[in-house]
Motif scaffolding. Sequence first.
Motif, PDB file in Angstrom:
ATOM      1  N   THR A 174      -9.116   1.133   5.076  1.00 32.41           N
ATOM      2  CA  THR A 174      -8.255   0.813   6.100  1.00 32.41           C
ATOM      3  C   THR A 174      -6.438   1.645   5.042  1.00 32.41           C
ATOM      4  O   THR A 174      -7.186   2.414   4.264  1.00 32.41           O
ATOM      5  CB  THR A 174      -8.163  -1.327   5.725  1.00 32.41           C
ATOM      6  OG1 THR A 174      -8.432  -1.220   4.805  1.00 32.41           O
ATOM      7  CG2 THR A 174      -9.382  -0.802   6.048  1.00 32.41           C
ATOM      8  N   LYS A 175      -5.406   0.883   5.313  1.00 36.26           N
ATOM      9  CA  LYS A 175      -4.629   0.798   4.390  1.00 36.26           C
ATOM     10  C   LYS A 175      -4.301   0.795   2.925  1.00 36.26           C
ATOM     11  O   LYS A 175      -3.780   1.373   1.937  1.00 36.26           O
ATOM     12  CB  LYS A 175      -3.001   0.060   5.080  1.00 36.26           C
ATOM     13  CG  LYS A 175      -2.628   0.394   6.093  1.00 36.26           C
ATOM     14  CD  LYS A 175      -1.668  -0.364   6.716  1.00 36.26           C
ATOM     15  CE  LYS A 175      -2.015  -1.880   6.970  1.00 36.26           C
ATOM     16  NZ  LYS A 175      -0.839  -2.826   7.730  1.00 36.26           N
ATOM     17  N   VAL A 176      -5.426  -0.238   2.172  1.00 37.47           N
ATOM     18  CA  VAL A 176      -5.544  -0.392   0.784  1.00 37.47           C
ATOM     19  C   VAL A 176      -6.644  -0.613   0.429  1.00 37.47           C
ATOM     20  O   VAL A 176      -6.970  -0.459  -0.412  1.00 37.47           O
ATOM     21  CB  VAL A 176      -4.530  -1.721   0.722  1.00 37.47           C
ATOM     22  CG1 VAL A 176      -5.699  -2.818   1.731  1.00 37.47           C
ATOM     23  CG2 VAL A 176      -4.176  -2.325  -0.351  1.00 37.47           C
ATOM     24  N   VAL A 177      -7.544  -0.692   1.476  1.00 31.43           N
ATOM     25  CA  VAL A 177      -9.239  -0.490   0.731  1.00 31.43           C
ATOM     26  C   VAL A 177      -9.947   0.537   1.834  1.00 31.43           C
ATOM     27  O   VAL A 177     -10.056   1.000   2.914  1.00 31.43           O
ATOM     28  CB  VAL A 177      -9.908  -2.038   1.280  1.00 31.43           C
ATOM     29  CG1 VAL A 177     -10.813  -1.979   0.907  1.00 31.43           C
ATOM     30  CG2 VAL A 177      -8.841  -3.837   0.536  1.00 31.43           C
ATOM     31  N   ALA A 183       0.715  -0.898   0.104  1.00 34.70           N
ATOM     32  CA  ALA A 183       0.210   0.526   0.270  1.00 34.70           C
ATOM     33  C   ALA A 183       0.763   0.955   0.007  1.00 34.70           C
ATOM     34  O   ALA A 183       2.497   1.126   0.115  1.00 34.70           O
ATOM     35  CB  ALA A 183      -1.158   0.249   1.340  1.00 34.70           C
ATOM     36  N   LYS A 184       0.186   2.170  -0.572  1.00 37.59           N
ATOM     37  CA  LYS A 184       0.790   3.308  -0.524  1.00 37.59           C
ATOM     38  C   LYS A 184       1.673   4.110   1.120  1.00 37.59           C
ATOM     39  O   LYS A 184       0.605   3.853   1.774  1.00 37.59           O
ATOM     40  CB  LYS A 184       0.174   4.896  -1.339  1.00 37.59           C
ATOM     41  CG  LYS A 184      -0.240   4.492  -2.500  1.00 37.59           C
ATOM     42  CD  LYS A 184      -1.075   5.280  -3.843  1.00 37.59           C
ATOM     43  CE  LYS A 184      -0.777   5.368  -4.884  1.00 37.59           C
ATOM     44  NZ  LYS A 184      -1.508   6.641  -6.200  1.00 37.59           N
ATOM     45  N   GLY A 185       2.095   4.356   0.699  1.00 36.23           N
ATOM     46  CA  GLY A 185       3.250   4.856   2.562  1.00 36.23           C
ATOM     47  C   GLY A 185       2.855   3.793   3.804  1.00 36.23           C
ATOM     48  O   GLY A 185       3.483   3.736   4.616  1.00 36.23           O
ATOM     49  N   ALA A 237       5.687   0.154   5.205  1.00 33.55           N
ATOM     50  CA  ALA A 237       6.702   0.192   4.771  1.00 33.55           C
ATOM     51  C   ALA A 237       6.905  -1.187   4.345  1.00 33.55           C
ATOM     52  O   ALA A 237       7.907  -2.146   3.691  1.00 33.55           O
ATOM     53  CB  ALA A 237       7.262  -0.072   6.005  1.00 33.55           C
ATOM     54  N   GLU A 238       5.588  -2.985   5.034  1.00 29.85           N
ATOM     55  CA  GLU A 238       5.565  -4.051   4.372  1.00 29.85           C
ATOM     56  C   GLU A 238       4.494  -4.099   4.298  1.00 29.85           C
ATOM     57  O   GLU A 238       2.845  -3.491   3.801  1.00 29.85           O
ATOM     58  CB  GLU A 238       5.121  -4.194   6.104  1.00 29.85           C
ATOM     59  CG  GLU A 238       7.104  -4.042   7.073  1.00 29.85           C
ATOM     60  CD  GLU A 238       7.830  -5.079   6.982  1.00 29.85           C
ATOM     61  OE1 GLU A 238       7.824  -5.923   6.170  1.00 29.85           O
ATOM     62  OE2 GLU A 238       8.764  -4.557   7.036  1.00 29.85           O
ATOM     63  N   PRO A 239       4.540  -4.997   3.060  1.00 33.61           N
ATOM     64  CA  PRO A 239       3.241  -5.644   2.851  1.00 33.61           C
ATOM     65  C   PRO A 239       2.043  -5.941   3.089  1.00 33.61           C
ATOM     66  O   PRO A 239       1.821  -6.264   4.279  1.00 33.61           O
ATOM     67  CB  PRO A 239       3.558  -6.158   1.501  1.00 33.61           C
ATOM     68  CG  PRO A 239       4.906  -7.378   3.081  1.00 33.61           C
ATOM     69  CD  PRO A 239       5.286  -6.219   2.988  1.00 33.61           C
ATOM     70  N   VAL A 240       0.932  -5.482   2.295  1.00 34.39           N
ATOM     71  CA  VAL A 240      -0.664  -5.267   3.104  1.00 34.39           C
ATOM     72  C   VAL A 240      -0.790  -6.672   3.308  1.00 34.39           C
ATOM     73  O   VAL A 240      -1.596  -7.408   3.693  1.00 34.39           O
ATOM     74  CB  VAL A 240      -1.485  -4.097   2.422  1.00 34.39           C
ATOM     75  CG1 VAL A 240      -1.578  -2.927   3.134  1.00 34.39           C
ATOM     76  CG2 VAL A 240      -1.256  -4.527   1.462  1.00 34.39           C
ATOM     77  N   PHE A 241      -0.814  -7.794   2.160  1.00 35.17           N
ATOM     78  CA  PHE A 241      -0.718  -8.645   1.710  1.00 35.17           C
ATOM     79  C   PHE A 241       0.592  -9.457   0.822  1.00 35.17           C
ATOM     80  O   PHE A 241       1.133  -9.400   0.012  1.00 35.17           O
ATOM     81  CB  PHE A 241      -1.793  -9.364   0.688  1.00 35.17           C
ATOM     82  CG  PHE A 241      -2.897 -10.648  -0.050  1.00 35.17           C
ATOM     83  CD1 PHE A 241      -2.711 -11.295   1.189  1.00 35.17           C
ATOM     84  CD2 PHE A 241      -1.696 -10.883  -0.697  1.00 35.17           C
ATOM     85  CE1 PHE A 241      -3.496 -12.470   0.701  1.00 35.17           C
ATOM     86  CE2 PHE A 241      -2.218 -11.930  -0.822  1.00 35.17           C
ATOM     87  CZ  PHE A 241      -3.159 -12.707  -0.509  1.00 35.17           C
ATOM     88  N   GLU A 242       0.875 -11.325   1.030  1.00 36.67           N
ATOM     89  CA  GLU A 242       1.557 -11.267   0.823  1.00 36.67           C
ATOM     90  C   GLU A 242       1.288 -12.745   1.356  1.00 36.67           C
ATOM     91  O   GLU A 242       1.385 -13.578   1.495  1.00 36.67           O
ATOM     92  CB  GLU A 242       2.971 -10.960   1.630  1.00 36.67           C
ATOM     93  CG  GLU A 242       4.085 -11.639   1.088  1.00 36.67           C
ATOM     94  CD  GLU A 242       5.501 -11.551   2.034  1.00 36.67           C
ATOM     95  OE1 GLU A 242       6.269 -12.590   2.233  1.00 36.67           O
ATOM     96  OE2 GLU A 242       5.181 -10.678   2.656  1.00 36.67           O
TER      97      GLU A 242
END
Length: 394
Positions: A363-366, A244-246, A248-253
């Motif tokens: 949320t961070k990505v949704v 996600a923008k901003g 540092a770690e993946p939001v899904f992996e």
Amino acid sequence: MAKRARAVRWGVPVAAVAVVAAAVGTGPVIAAVRSDPSLPDRTAEQLLAEVARTWQNGRMPQMSGTIVETASLGLPALPGLSGLSGPPGSAGASPASLLSGSHQLKIWYAGENRFRLMLPGEMSETDLIADGDEVWLWDSAANKATRMTAPAATGGRPEGAFPMRPGSATPFDTRFATPEQAARQALEAAGTDTAIGVGENVTVAGRAAYQIVLTPKAADSLIKDVRVALDGEKLMPLRVQVYAKGAAEPVFEVGFESLSFTAPAPENFAFTPPPGAKVEEGTAAPSAGHRPEAAAEARDRGRVVGSGWDSVLVTSLPDAPAERSGERSGERDGVDLAALLDGVRSSATPVSGAWGSGRLLRTKVVSILITDDGRLLAGAVTPEALYRAAGEKR
């Protein structure tokens, strides 16, 4: 390949996974090569062509390994999702359970008709074991073994038994994404609003890997990029990460934690129900494209406004679900819909505009918008994109 909105109909967070995984269109923009001494130089175009050839021949190398899926979408604690981290075979196998935390899938693969998948629990495991024409589903928590047979239309083995061909009515059907599934969704749908390039080479499960990086060009997208790691020798997807923008770690992996390209030992595919186990006969369900109810389910998924990374799912809030066999009234796939929607509303912020009024959960990505007139809008986009979609004529 899993369908774009396959899980949307069951509730808000499941819709979030669909829009994150499928926010792409058609016709990629290819970027330049990135060199690294550990692997031969390849451009993004070359890598994509080689992956396409690998998928076209349909052959997978013999292997064994452990896949780990980790999600951190930033969703608040919601009552409808409580208790979903338990062992497979219970609520822990539901799609919603994969929206937070880490989950494992162990795999042994010797051929299309000889493989084993295992979902480990804290004190249990669920296994799908295929050895030629014999296919077993073993649930140690329930002490139950089911001998699986396929419908006449699908041929010898249960359709979709292997997770890279989803569709069977087992805990493995669409519950656990694999690197192969996630990579297919991302790469096959990458579009004109996507820049595709080669990132730094990485090491995944001890294997040197190329990285294809998909970067959205849409201003409203909350996704920074999607990174697909391809094995440097086999060109097989080893890991997919969504950033996600901003963040540092993946939001899904989802990726291999360990992997060996050697033939698994034959004993991995031998299964005999233990003494005292309940033994049943089961039939693998046909995939969604062959089920009579598929058309009705597609209507339940609503419509998509916009395209590519700006896509917004627009659907009606689900009615109170009727009781289905093996489920309590008000639940779908282990999710209490009424409690879930109440939790979303209580966690969301009141908003209003020319489009109407409702409650927003970001949320961070949704971003998720529940309108007062009974609609649900979700996308990996800014709230402004949801408001525009909410204001469009139906």
